[in-house]
Design an enzyme around this catalytic site. Structure first.
Site, PDB file in Angstrom:
ATOM      1  N   ARG A 290       0.902  -1.149  -0.458  1.00  0.00           N
ATOM      2  CA  ARG A 290       0.010  -0.128   0.039  1.00  0.00           C
ATOM      3  C   ARG A 290       0.764   0.928   0.337  1.00  0.00           C
ATOM      4  NH1 ARG A 290      -4.217   0.304   4.487  1.00  0.00           N
ATOM      5  NH2 ARG A 290      -2.641   0.630   5.740  1.00  0.00           N
TER       6      ARG A 290
ATOM      7  N   ARG B 124      -0.979  -0.141  18.115  1.00  0.00           N
ATOM      8  CA  ARG B 124      -2.260   1.099  17.246  1.00  0.00           C
ATOM      9  C   ARG B 124      -4.057   0.282  17.443  1.00  0.00           C
ATOM     10  NH1 ARG B 124       1.856   0.198  13.749  1.00  0.00           N
ATOM     11  NH2 ARG B 124       0.337  -0.590  12.479  1.00  0.00           N
TER      12      ARG B 124
ATOM     13  N   CYS C 291     -35.670   2.266   1.207  1.00  0.00           N
ATOM     14  CA  CYS C 291     -35.435   3.865   0.823  1.00  0.00           C
ATOM     15  C   CYS C 291     -34.481   4.611   0.945  1.00  0.00           C
ATOM     16  CB  CYS C 291     -36.669   4.179   0.658  1.00  0.00           C
ATOM     17  SG  CYS C 291     -38.119   3.607   0.157  1.00  0.00           S
TER      18      CYS C 291
ATOM     19  N   ASP D 235     -34.762   7.524   2.520  1.00  0.00           N
ATOM     20  CA  ASP D 235     -35.100   7.971   4.349  1.00  0.00           C
ATOM     21  C   ASP D 235     -36.048   6.800   4.741  1.00  0.00           C
ATOM     22  OD1 ASP D 235     -34.219  10.884   3.203  1.00  0.00           O
ATOM     23  OD2 ASP D 235     -36.110  10.236   2.230  1.00  0.00           O
TER      24      ASP D 235
HETATM   25  C1  LIG Z   1      -1.772   1.108   9.552  1.00  0.00           C
HETATM   26  C2  LIG Z   1      -2.928   1.205  10.593  1.00  0.00           C
HETATM   27  N1  LIG Z   1      -2.645   0.225  11.911  1.00  0.00           N
HETATM   28  C3  LIG Z   1      -3.609   0.259  12.864  1.00  0.00           C
HETATM   29  C4  LIG Z   1      -4.785   1.065  11.584  1.00  0.00           C
HETATM   30  C5  LIG Z   1      -6.410  -0.066  12.716  1.00  0.00           C
HETATM   31  O1  LIG Z   1      -6.642  -1.326  12.862  1.00  0.00           O
HETATM   32  P1  LIG Z   1      -7.696  -1.736  12.780  1.00  0.00           P
HETATM   33  O2  LIG Z   1      -9.097  -1.787  13.042  1.00  0.00           O
HETATM   34  O3  LIG Z   1      -7.736  -3.257  12.407  1.00  0.00           O
HETATM   35  O4  LIG Z   1      -7.530  -2.138  14.418  1.00  0.00           O
HETATM   36  C6  LIG Z   1      -5.001   0.400  11.139  1.00  0.00           C
HETATM   37  C7  LIG Z   1      -6.034   0.248  10.499  1.00  0.00           C
HETATM   38  O5  LIG Z   1      -6.559   0.478   8.497  1.00  0.00           O
HETATM   39  C8  LIG Z   1      -3.568   1.149  10.157  1.00  0.00           C
HETATM   40  O6  LIG Z   1      -4.294   1.130   8.540  1.00  0.00           O
END
Ligand SMILES: Cc1ncc(COP(=O)(O)O)c(C=O)c1O
Length: 372
Positions: free
Chosen positions: A140, A223, A314, A316
């Site tokens: 990516r 994260r 629909c 709404d």
């Molecule tokens: C680089 C990166 N780190 C962490 C996350 C968090 O991922 P998740 O929601 O699967 O914990 C994402 C979500 O797309 C992400 O793109």
């Protein structure tokens, strides 16, 4: 889009559930690991500022967002913790990021050269913090050659207004049973980290799925995205080793109730036909709210009963078949729990052949968010 405050359709966000989900992850953090709440895309539709404040109270160490506007929104709301922008930001915005003390992702050396050549960073301010993104298999964004990463680290080290704060990657299959590709990505990341001329403060690779099912990954930041909102990242492929509580419920009310007779048809295309005398309720939600047209045939909850969505959804409104007469004003649960029965974002996603992430992010801002 104007938010429809005077319509009974609401996304209710349970802050206690968010705190519970964060606490579940915090209990598992190893010494030296930090937790960053991923609140991009308006906190997966839950509302970035409210979720950030809730996560702050629970003691998260930082935030991740997708782009600079999402980060500035948080700073303007008074959020002072570290904010890492996960996507590629134009190098022309490096001064803005420095001004707001945001941490940027760097995915190639040209980005750094642009910033150095344009020389717009403020010498009176703290250096701009950057994390190098390593492409270990997502393909990516990011560095995929060790030499390029090494040159970039050296470049940052030689620049007085840049700080090499982190190196990170993202996995493509952390939520799958087969770990072959995941293991390859881990090995590649480990190799990059080993070859980095200096070790930055943060070395990270764990999204929710990695934190949940691959505890031993070489990461000092988790994260946490979908797990924060209480959903199993894999849908139903892997089971959760501990409980998470879905934070969002979507509710509305019956606004109109009528009886149909055999042969009466419902909605555009007249695709539904009553096969007997039936009670039909109309809901004030439709595809303009993110309630997908393909949800025809899916179900909602009324008084603990699963009721089918009949006829085409629909823009709404949509219609459901009731087991008996219920008066207008009766609560309808589209996502959430009602009398012990549950429909969660993964159930909706499964029906739509997508993932819970898309269902949550797709709930439009026409629907008010209410925090409990
Ligand atoms: C680089 C990166 N780190 C962490 C996350 C968090 O991922 P998740 O929601 O699967 O914990 C994402 C979500 O797309 C992400 O793109």
């Amino acid at each position: 889009m104007v938010t429809s405050w005077n319509r009974p359709t609401t996304l209710i966000v349970n802050k206690k559930a968010i705190q519970f989900n964060i606490a579940q992850e915090q209990k598992r953090l190893k010494s030296g690991q930090e937790l960053f709440a991923v609140i991009k895309a308006d906190a997966y539709g839950h509302g970035a500022i409210e979720v950030a404040k809730t996560a702050l109270l629970q003691g998260v160490n930082g935030f991740c967002v997708s782009n600079i506007d999402e980060a500035v929104e948080l700073r303007e709301a008074g959020i002072l913790l570290p904010i890492l922008i996960l996507g590629v930001v134009s190098p022309t915005l490096a001064p803005l990021a420095q001004q707001y003390d945001l941490t940027l992702t760097v995915a190639n050396e040209e980005w750094l050269r642009y910033v150095a050549t344009n020389n717009d960073l403020d010498t009176q301010k703290a250096p701009l913090k950057v994390h190098l993104k390593i492409d270990t298999g997502m393909h990516r964004i990011g560095f995929n050659k060790i030499d390029d990463m090494v040159k970039s680290v050296q470049f940052i080290q030689s620049h007085p207004l840049l700080t090499y704060e982190g190196i990170f990657t993202h996995f493509a299959t952390a939520d799958e049973e087969d770990t072959t590709y995941f293991d390859e990505q881990v090995a590649t990341f480990t190799e990059f980290v080993k070859k980095s001329p200096v070790k930055p403060k943060y070395i990270h690779c764990a999204n929710s799925a990695t934190a949940i099912w691959h505890e031993d990954c070489p990461t000092n930041i988790v994260r946490l995205g979908i797990g924060l909102y209480g959903l199993n990242p894999s849908g139903d492929v892997l089971s959760l080793p501990y409980e998470l509580k879905p934070a969002a419920s979507l509710t509305t009310e019956l606004v109109f109730v009528k009886q149909l007779h055999v042969g009466d048809k419902v909605s555009y295309g007249a695709t539904y036909q009553a096969s007997e005398d039936e009670w039909i309720g109309t809901l004030p939600i439709g595809y303009a709210d993110g309630w997908n047209r393909k949800l025809q045939g899916f179900k909602v909850l009324v008084d603990g009963n699963y009721c089918e969505i009949i006829g085409r959804v629909c823009m709404d409104q949509c219609m459901i078949r009731l087991p008996k007469y219920y008066s207008p004003g009766t609560t309808v649960t589209l996502m959430g729990e009602d009398n012990g029965q549950v429909i969660d974002a993964n159930d909706i996603a499964h029906y739509l052949e997508t993932i819970s992430y898309e269902v949550l992010c797709g709930i439009s801002t026409r629907i008010p968010r209410k925090y409990v």
